[in-house]
Design a protein around this motif. Structure first.
Motif, PDB file in Angstrom:
ATOM      1  N   ASP A 151      22.026  19.381  24.923  1.00 32.50           N
ATOM      2  CA  ASP A 151      20.819  19.316  24.489  1.00 32.50           C
ATOM      3  C   ASP A 151      19.787  20.307  24.410  1.00 32.50           C
ATOM      4  OD1 ASP A 151      21.409  16.533  23.851  1.00 32.50           O
ATOM      5  OD2 ASP A 151      20.330  15.715  25.734  1.00 32.50           O
ATOM      6  N   ASN A 160      18.580  22.441  21.017  1.00 38.84           N
ATOM      7  CA  ASN A 160      17.088  22.546  20.605  1.00 38.84           C
ATOM      8  C   ASN A 160      16.461  21.333  20.478  1.00 38.84           C
ATOM      9  OD1 ASN A 160      14.653  24.105  20.634  1.00 38.84           O
ATOM     10  ND2 ASN A 160      14.308  24.139  18.454  1.00 38.84           N
ATOM     11  N   ARG A 161      16.939  20.327  21.223  1.00 39.84           N
ATOM     12  CA  ARG A 161      16.105  18.981  21.563  1.00 39.84           C
ATOM     13  C   ARG A 161      15.285  18.787  22.585  1.00 39.84           C
ATOM     14  NH1 ARG A 161      22.152  16.305  21.089  1.00 39.84           N
ATOM     15  NH2 ARG A 161      22.554  16.525  18.891  1.00 39.84           N
ATOM     16  N   ASN A 162      15.041  19.777  23.515  1.00 40.74           N
ATOM     17  CA  ASN A 162      14.255  19.683  24.619  1.00 40.74           C
ATOM     18  C   ASN A 162      13.131  20.603  24.677  1.00 40.74           C
ATOM     19  OD1 ASN A 162      15.751  17.541  25.748  1.00 40.74           O
ATOM     20  ND2 ASN A 162      17.226  18.982  26.672  1.00 40.74           N
ATOM     21  N   ALA A 163      12.420  20.927  23.526  1.00 43.68           N
ATOM     22  CA  ALA A 163      11.227  21.751  23.520  1.00 43.68           C
ATOM     23  C   ALA A 163      10.281  21.425  24.624  1.00 43.68           C
ATOM     24  CB  ALA A 163      10.794  21.840  22.228  1.00 43.68           C
ATOM     25  N   ASP A 164      10.182  20.324  24.810  1.00 41.48           N
ATOM     26  CA  ASP A 164       8.990  19.857  25.704  1.00 41.48           C
ATOM     27  C   ASP A 164       9.669  19.163  27.097  1.00 41.48           C
ATOM     28  OD1 ASP A 164       6.712  20.080  23.747  1.00 41.48           O
ATOM     29  OD2 ASP A 164       7.906  18.191  23.010  1.00 41.48           O
ATOM     30  N   TRP A 165      10.816  19.934  27.595  1.00 43.41           N
ATOM     31  CA  TRP A 165      11.599  19.637  28.939  1.00 43.41           C
ATOM     32  C   TRP A 165      10.417  19.699  30.294  1.00 43.41           C
ATOM     33  CZ3 TRP A 165      11.135  22.862  32.826  1.00 43.41           C
ATOM     34  CH2 TRP A 165      10.667  24.394  32.760  1.00 43.41           C
ATOM     35  N   LYS A 197       6.697  13.573  22.315  1.00 44.92           N
ATOM     36  CA  LYS A 197       7.252  14.966  22.787  1.00 44.92           C
ATOM     37  C   LYS A 197       8.858  14.954  22.561  1.00 44.92           C
ATOM     38  CE  LYS A 197       3.541  16.646  24.846  1.00 44.92           C
ATOM     39  NZ  LYS A 197       2.498  15.736  24.698  1.00 44.92           N
ATOM     40  N   GLN A 198       9.131  16.348  22.416  1.00 43.86           N
ATOM     41  CA  GLN A 198      10.573  16.523  21.996  1.00 43.86           C
ATOM     42  C   GLN A 198      11.457  16.686  23.284  1.00 43.86           C
ATOM     43  OE1 GLN A 198      11.134  19.814  19.332  1.00 43.86           O
ATOM     44  NE2 GLN A 198      13.333  19.262  19.026  1.00 43.86           N
ATOM     45  N   ILE A 199      12.138  15.571  23.899  1.00 41.65           N
ATOM     46  CA  ILE A 199      13.074  15.666  25.041  1.00 41.65           C
ATOM     47  C   ILE A 199      13.931  14.629  24.845  1.00 41.65           C
ATOM     48  CG2 ILE A 199      11.298  14.723  26.543  1.00 41.65           C
ATOM     49  CD1 ILE A 199      12.521  16.180  28.721  1.00 41.65           C
ATOM     50  N   THR A 200      15.167  14.503  25.118  1.00 44.53           N
ATOM     51  CA  THR A 200      15.878  13.624  24.930  1.00 44.53           C
ATOM     52  C   THR A 200      15.824  12.668  26.152  1.00 44.53           C
ATOM     53  OG1 THR A 200      17.829  14.531  25.908  1.00 44.53           O
ATOM     54  CG2 THR A 200      17.654  14.573  23.598  1.00 44.53           C
ATOM     55  N   THR A 206       5.481  11.512  27.558  1.00 47.21           N
ATOM     56  CA  THR A 206       6.758  11.721  26.602  1.00 47.21           C
ATOM     57  C   THR A 206       6.231  11.013  25.230  1.00 47.21           C
ATOM     58  OG1 THR A 206       7.556   9.529  27.040  1.00 47.21           O
ATOM     59  CG2 THR A 206       8.757  11.604  28.516  1.00 47.21           C
TER      60      THR A 206
END
Length: 303
Positions: free
Chosen positions: A69, A73-78, A186-189, A183
């Motif tokens: 992930d 680039n699926r976790n910009a807001d990790w 936000k961008q996080i899986t 969340t």
């Protein structure tokens, strides 16, 4: 996605069970069983060693999807996973230590108070109006839990372990509401969210372990039954359960999530009866029915 329904009259109302709600009920079954299994596993290990093993194994299973992930680039807001991971660590500490010092049924009752606490926490944290429908069902559910765990006294005497479980109930309420808030947009899986939370809890437990004792590999339990119990808790009660909770709270109300998972005392009492030989009476059965009715009424209501 909903279950197929053969009766159109039955389905024209809201008497349908969506997939998200069904997954939360499955979590409740797993968590209900976890109290008895955890008490048995702690016969082979110290609290923090068991906690570190359980959660670091969960993280190990999630490393591959976490890296994938990040590469996509699926976790910009990790970073939003860090506060909820800290709360989850506190929940684990309170629950595991608390369970080691109280009965499985007491633990099941006290943790159910998170159902009511979540309704009020959502007002404070997420600034949502108090939902009287869910609050009424929450009170009904907790009343059912009280009957389920009734021991012949009008009040429950709390020992140190009970207070820790009560603290865990408050933290659970904070956990689901904060996860929703943090969340939102936000961008996080969900897999990555679960993985980062697991890493924080596992590392925290390991730090406490080495602070408490001189750790060496020979201290790790070798008994096969311990590992079977641990693998069950890892797969069903940690990895699956927290993934579903993170997934569900991003889709529906935190109060509803808490209420649905609040059915775990029913399964906790059942597993305590089967695993730990604790008694179950007609009054307890009545309480179990009350809980399941509350959960069903919550399940078929949208939002």
């Amino acid at each position: 996605m909903t279950l197929p329904c053969r009766s159109s009259a039955w389905c024209r109302g809201k008497l349908r069970l969506p997939l998200t709600e069904m997954l939360l009920l499955l979590v409740a079954i797993f968590w209900g069983s976890s109290y008895g299994v955890t008490k048995s596993a702690l016969l082979f290990s110290s609290v923090f060693m068991f906690m570190a093993i359980r959660v670091l194994l969960t993280f190990a299973l999630l490393i591959v999807p976490l890296v994938r992930d990040f590469r996509a680039n699926r976790n910009a807001d990790w970073h939003v996973a860090i506060p909820s991971g800290g709360i989850l660590f506190a929940i684990f500490c309170c629950e595991i230590v608390g369970i080691s010092e109280t009965t499985a049924t007491n633990a099941a009752f006290l943790i159910s108070l998170s159902v009511i606490l979540t309704a009020f926490m959502e007002v404070v944290v997420n600034r949502k109006p108090l939902d009287s429908y869910y609050l009424l069902l929450s009170v009904f559910s907790v009343t059912g839990v009280y009957l389920l765990t009734y021991s012949g006294q009008l009040t429950l005497t709390l020992n140190h372990g009970d207070w820790l479980i009560l603290a865990a109930a408050l933290l659970r309420a904070l956990m689901v509401t904060m996860t929703k808030q943090l969340t939102l947009g936000k961008q996080i899986t969900t897999l990555s969210l679960t993985a980062i939370q697991s890493m924080i809890v596992g590392l925290g437990a390991f730090v406490l372990l080495i602070m408490q004792t001189e750790f060496n590999l020979s201290d790790i339990p070798a008994d096969l039954s311990f590992w079977w119990m641990t693998l069950y808790l890892v797969a069903c009660c940690t990895l699956f359960a927290f993934f579903v909770q993170n997934y569900a709270v991003r889709k529906i109300s935190p109060t509803k999530v808490s209420l649905l998972m609040g059915s775990e005392p029913v399964f906790g009492a059942l597993f305590a009866y089967l695993w730990l030989d604790e008694a179950m009476t007609l009054l307890q059965f009545t309480g179990a029915v009350a809980i399941l009715c509350s959960v069903y009424l919550a399940s078929v209501r949208s939002a």
